[in-house]
Design a protein around this motif. Structure first.
Motif, PDB file in Angstrom:
ATOM      1  N   SER A  43       0.990  -1.379   0.006  1.00 21.68           N
ATOM      2  CA  SER A  43       0.027  -0.004   0.025  1.00 21.68           C
ATOM      3  C   SER A  43       0.889   1.403  -0.023  1.00 21.68           C
ATOM      4  N   VAL A  44       0.252   2.619  -0.692  1.00 13.72           N
ATOM      5  CA  VAL A  44       1.104   3.640  -0.838  1.00 13.72           C
ATOM      6  C   VAL A  44       0.131   4.632  -0.594  1.00 13.72           C
ATOM      7  N   CYS A  45       0.725   5.777   0.226  1.00 16.68           N
ATOM      8  CA  CYS A  45      -0.017   7.031   0.259  1.00 16.68           C
ATOM      9  C   CYS A  45       0.681   8.247  -0.317  1.00 16.68           C
ATOM     10  N   VAL A  46       0.147   9.005  -1.142  1.00 20.18           N
ATOM     11  CA  VAL A  46       0.908   9.937  -2.167  1.00 20.18           C
ATOM     12  C   VAL A  46       0.722  11.176  -1.072  1.00 20.18           C
ATOM     13  N   VAL A  47       1.782  12.264  -0.591  1.00 23.47           N
ATOM     14  CA  VAL A  47       1.434  13.324  -0.158  1.00 23.47           C
ATOM     15  C   VAL A  47       1.828  14.418  -0.974  1.00 23.47           C
ATOM     16  N   VAL A  48       1.014  15.269  -1.111  1.00 25.40           N
ATOM     17  CA  VAL A  48       1.371  16.580  -2.059  1.00 25.40           C
ATOM     18  C   VAL A  48       0.984  17.717  -1.309  1.00 25.40           C
ATOM     19  N   PRO A  49       2.117  18.413  -1.088  1.00 24.75           N
ATOM     20  CA  PRO A  49       2.141  19.718  -0.307  1.00 24.75           C
ATOM     21  C   PRO A  49       1.646  20.988  -1.385  1.00 24.75           C
ATOM     22  N   ALA A  50       0.765  21.526  -1.394  1.00 24.61           N
ATOM     23  CA  ALA A  50       0.248  22.463  -2.076  1.00 24.61           C
ATOM     24  C   ALA A  50      -0.136  23.827  -1.778  1.00 24.61           C
ATOM     25  N   ARG A  51       0.510  24.969  -2.035  1.00 23.95           N
ATOM     26  CA  ARG A  51       0.333  26.110  -1.591  1.00 23.95           C
ATOM     27  C   ARG A  51       0.047  27.077  -2.910  1.00 23.95           C
ATOM     28  N   ASP A  52      -1.113  27.538  -3.194  1.00 27.36           N
ATOM     29  CA  ASP A  52      -1.226  28.544  -4.486  1.00 27.36           C
ATOM     30  C   ASP A  52      -0.942  27.904  -5.912  1.00 27.36           C
ATOM     31  N   GLU A  53      -1.473  26.604  -5.959  1.00 30.74           N
ATOM     32  CA  GLU A  53      -0.876  25.711  -7.094  1.00 30.74           C
ATOM     33  C   GLU A  53      -2.023  25.475  -8.161  1.00 30.74           C
ATOM     34  N   ALA A  54      -3.241  26.533  -8.183  1.00 34.06           N
ATOM     35  CA  ALA A  54      -4.130  26.357  -9.199  1.00 34.06           C
ATOM     36  C   ALA A  54      -3.776  26.310 -10.608  1.00 34.06           C
ATOM     37  N   GLU A  55      -2.649  26.896 -10.810  1.00 34.34           N
ATOM     38  CA  GLU A  55      -2.278  27.045 -12.284  1.00 34.34           C
ATOM     39  C   GLU A  55      -1.674  25.666 -12.749  1.00 34.34           C
ATOM     40  N   VAL A  56      -1.114  25.111 -11.930  1.00 38.46           N
ATOM     41  CA  VAL A  56      -0.510  23.860 -12.294  1.00 38.46           C
ATOM     42  C   VAL A  56      -1.251  22.519 -11.942  1.00 38.46           C
ATOM     43  N   LEU A  57      -2.274  22.658 -11.151  1.00 41.21           N
ATOM     44  CA  LEU A  57      -3.086  21.416 -10.741  1.00 41.21           C
ATOM     45  C   LEU A  57      -3.831  20.865 -11.892  1.00 41.21           C
ATOM     46  N   PRO A  58      -4.178  21.183 -12.644  1.00 40.44           N
ATOM     47  CA  PRO A  58      -5.107  20.622 -13.677  1.00 40.44           C
ATOM     48  C   PRO A  58      -4.386  19.896 -14.600  1.00 40.44           C
ATOM     49  N   VAL A  59      -3.008  19.988 -14.785  1.00 41.15           N
ATOM     50  CA  VAL A  59      -2.076  18.963 -15.467  1.00 41.15           C
ATOM     51  C   VAL A  59      -1.426  18.122 -14.566  1.00 41.15           C
ATOM     52  N   SER A  60      -1.114  18.391 -13.275  1.00 42.30           N
ATOM     53  CA  SER A  60      -0.331  17.457 -12.483  1.00 42.30           C
ATOM     54  C   SER A  60      -1.293  16.572 -11.510  1.00 42.30           C
ATOM     55  N   LEU A  61      -2.584  17.134 -11.050  1.00 44.41           N
ATOM     56  CA  LEU A  61      -3.319  15.968 -10.307  1.00 44.41           C
ATOM     57  C   LEU A  61      -3.734  14.866 -11.025  1.00 44.41           C
ATOM     58  N   PRO A  62      -4.518  15.229 -11.989  1.00 42.72           N
ATOM     59  CA  PRO A  62      -5.206  14.016 -13.001  1.00 42.72           C
ATOM     60  C   PRO A  62      -4.018  12.861 -13.165  1.00 42.72           C
ATOM     61  N   SER A  63      -2.618  13.305 -13.434  1.00 44.37           N
ATOM     62  CA  SER A  63      -1.828  12.414 -13.417  1.00 44.37           C
ATOM     63  C   SER A  63      -1.456  11.506 -12.554  1.00 44.37           C
ATOM     64  N   LEU A  64      -1.701  12.055 -10.929  1.00 37.45           N
ATOM     65  CA  LEU A  64      -1.606  11.071  -9.990  1.00 37.45           C
ATOM     66  C   LEU A  64      -2.902  10.263  -9.764  1.00 37.45           C
ATOM     67  N   LEU A  65      -4.139  10.979  -9.846  1.00 42.17           N
ATOM     68  CA  LEU A  65      -5.160  10.121  -9.645  1.00 42.17           C
ATOM     69  C   LEU A  65      -5.278   9.093 -10.537  1.00 42.17           C
ATOM     70  N   GLY A  66      -4.858   9.151 -11.884  1.00 42.54           N
ATOM     71  CA  GLY A  66      -5.057   8.161 -12.784  1.00 42.54           C
ATOM     72  C   GLY A  66      -3.806   7.183 -12.750  1.00 42.54           C
ATOM     73  N   GLN A  67      -3.051   6.972 -11.869  1.00 46.41           N
ATOM     74  CA  GLN A  67      -2.134   6.080 -11.717  1.00 46.41           C
ATOM     75  C   GLN A  67      -2.586   4.632 -11.705  1.00 46.41           C
ATOM     76  N   ASP A  68      -1.909   3.790 -12.615  1.00 43.62           N
ATOM     77  CA  ASP A  68      -2.141   2.332 -12.878  1.00 43.62           C
ATOM     78  C   ASP A  68      -1.505   1.651 -11.814  1.00 43.62           C
ATOM     79  N   TYR A  69      -1.872   1.696 -10.698  1.00 44.73           N
ATOM     80  CA  TYR A  69      -1.117   0.687  -9.672  1.00 44.73           C
ATOM     81  C   TYR A  69      -1.912  -0.536  -9.110  1.00 44.73           C
ATOM     82  N   PRO A  70      -1.366  -1.579  -8.989  1.00 45.53           N
ATOM     83  CA  PRO A  70      -2.174  -2.603  -8.826  1.00 45.53           C
ATOM     84  C   PRO A  70      -2.577  -2.732  -7.371  1.00 45.53           C
TER      85      PRO A  70
END
Length: 391
Positions: A43-70
């Motif tokens: 099992s893995v937990c992904v920790v993402v510290p974020a402060r005023d990141e609305a500009e980049v989240l639409p590209v980066s966050l979906p890539s984490l949520l879409g991980q192909d992890y068994p």
């Protein structure tokens, strides 16, 4: 020989030593080590510290949520006092898309003595521990991961028995200043912390790249991460040193499909990125600053000066030695330019880029003594012991 020729000879000698004796830092073939998929995925937990990141989240966050992890995996985004709607945007991006579950939490204002993003990381790790994960993936909000990123990191850690597997994300290189400054940033980092040395059992060199760090939870607890490094400005290197000091094994290399999407279009953006922590790297030591400035000048600036000065003064020895040092320097830079898909013709410009880094380092010291300290996302830290854990 003239004084200029002797100085150029010293520069050439330094470059020959760097070429052969500094862990072949200039090579870019240190990628994820051989790995095999485990029979049971931890099992893995992904920790993402974020402060005023609305500009980049639409590209980066979906890539984490879409991980192909068994195995079982979950994402914790720590909204660290954002004013641009970062937390709500993250929830919107996760709503109805499936993939890894997302939890958005807020740590409140940091306690005294905590620097940079480490307060947010502490809160995220605290939330994650309730899930008892075997691994933690610490990744920045501007990092986009390929769909198989998590599974390859875990497979590499399991196969090699590593407590930390970290990848230096490929930074964005689009603007003119990014092309001049960004590849050199990674080149200089590798020169300070040769990747080949880090992965060796019993090695003393320790470093990680904060944008992508897979950390075994047991190793984090043993090294008291992040509490033990709460004062550190350069948190990724401090983390690696703490894990190594507690007996952990490290691996660090260049990423193939882990990319930073944060833009640095102007020189002042890159200047701020480097100068915010450059003097901390020198432990706020004036003598180390003087030594660094002198070293950068002799190693990077003397070759072109000797070549041009020797040609103008008719000093053949100085010109030849300067040309030789400049040639070795440029040759060691070409692999990094190719990794960043940049033309090799940029390699002779490395002395100019080194001069920029020299000025950024001096400016970092000036800002420190003016009481402005290191900064992260609008927060400034002026504690004199802010890098006590950096060693």
């Amino acid at each position: 020989m003239s004084a200029l020729a002797w100085t150029a000879a010293g520069s050439l000698a330094a470059w020959l030593w760097l070429l052969l004796g500094q862990g072949f830092f200039w090579r870019t073939d240190v990628r994820l080590p051989p790995r095999r998929e485990p029979a049971d995925w931890p099992s893995v937990c992904v920790v993402v510290p974020a402060r005023d990141e609305a500009e980049v989240l639409p590209v980066s966050l979906p890539s984490l949520l879409g991980q192909d992890y068994p195995g079982r995996a979950e994402v914790f985004l720590v909204d660290d006092g954002s004013t641009d709607g970062t937390g709500e945007l993250a929830r919107e991006l996760a709503r109805g898309r499936g993939g890894l579950p997302l939890t958005v939490v807020s740590p409140g204002e940091p306690s005294a003595g905590w620097t940079g993003k480490l307060w947010a990381v502490r809160h995220g790790i605290g939330e994650a521990r309730a899930r008892t994960p075997e691994y933690l993936l610490l990744t920045d909000a501007d990092i986009a991961h390929a769909p198989d990123s998590l599974r390859t990191l875990v497979a590499a850690a399991r196969t090699g028995g590593f407590d930390v597997v970290s990848q230096m994300a490929r930074l964005r290189v689009e603007s003119l200043w990014e092309r001049l400054v960004v590849p050199a940033f990674v080149y200089f980092f590798a020169q300070l912390y040769p990747f080949r040395w880090i992965g060796r059992p019993g090695a003393r060199t320790a470093a990680a790249a904060g944008g992508c760090v897979l950390l075994r939870t047991e190793a984090a607890e043993r090294a008291r991460i992040p509490d033990a490094i709460r004062h550190a400005v350069i948190d990724d290197v401090a983390l690696a040193r703490a894990v190594r000091a507690s007996g952990g094994r490290l691996w660090l290399g260049l990423a193939e499909r882990v990319d930073s999407v944060r833009p640095y279009p102007r020189l002042r953006d890159l200047w701020r990125m480097v100068s915010r922590s450059a003097y901390a790297q020198l432990r706020h030591n004036p003598l180390l600053l003087l030594g660094t400035v002198a070293g950068l000048a002799v190693v990077y600036l003397v070759p072109p000066v000797a070549l041009v000065g020797g040609a103008l003064a008719g000093d053949t020895a100085a010109g030849a030695l300067g040309a030789g040092a400049w040639l070795v320097m440029a040759g060691t830079y070409v692999p990094m330019l190719r990794y960043y898909r940049q033309p090799p013709r940029l390699a002779p410009l490395l002395p100019f880029t080194a001069l920029l880094y020299l000025l950024m380092t001096v400016d970092s010291a000036v800002q420190h003594y003016r009481g402005r300290g290191a900064a992260w996302k609008g927060r400034t830290y002026t504690r004199p012991d802010a890098v006590a854990d950096e060693g």
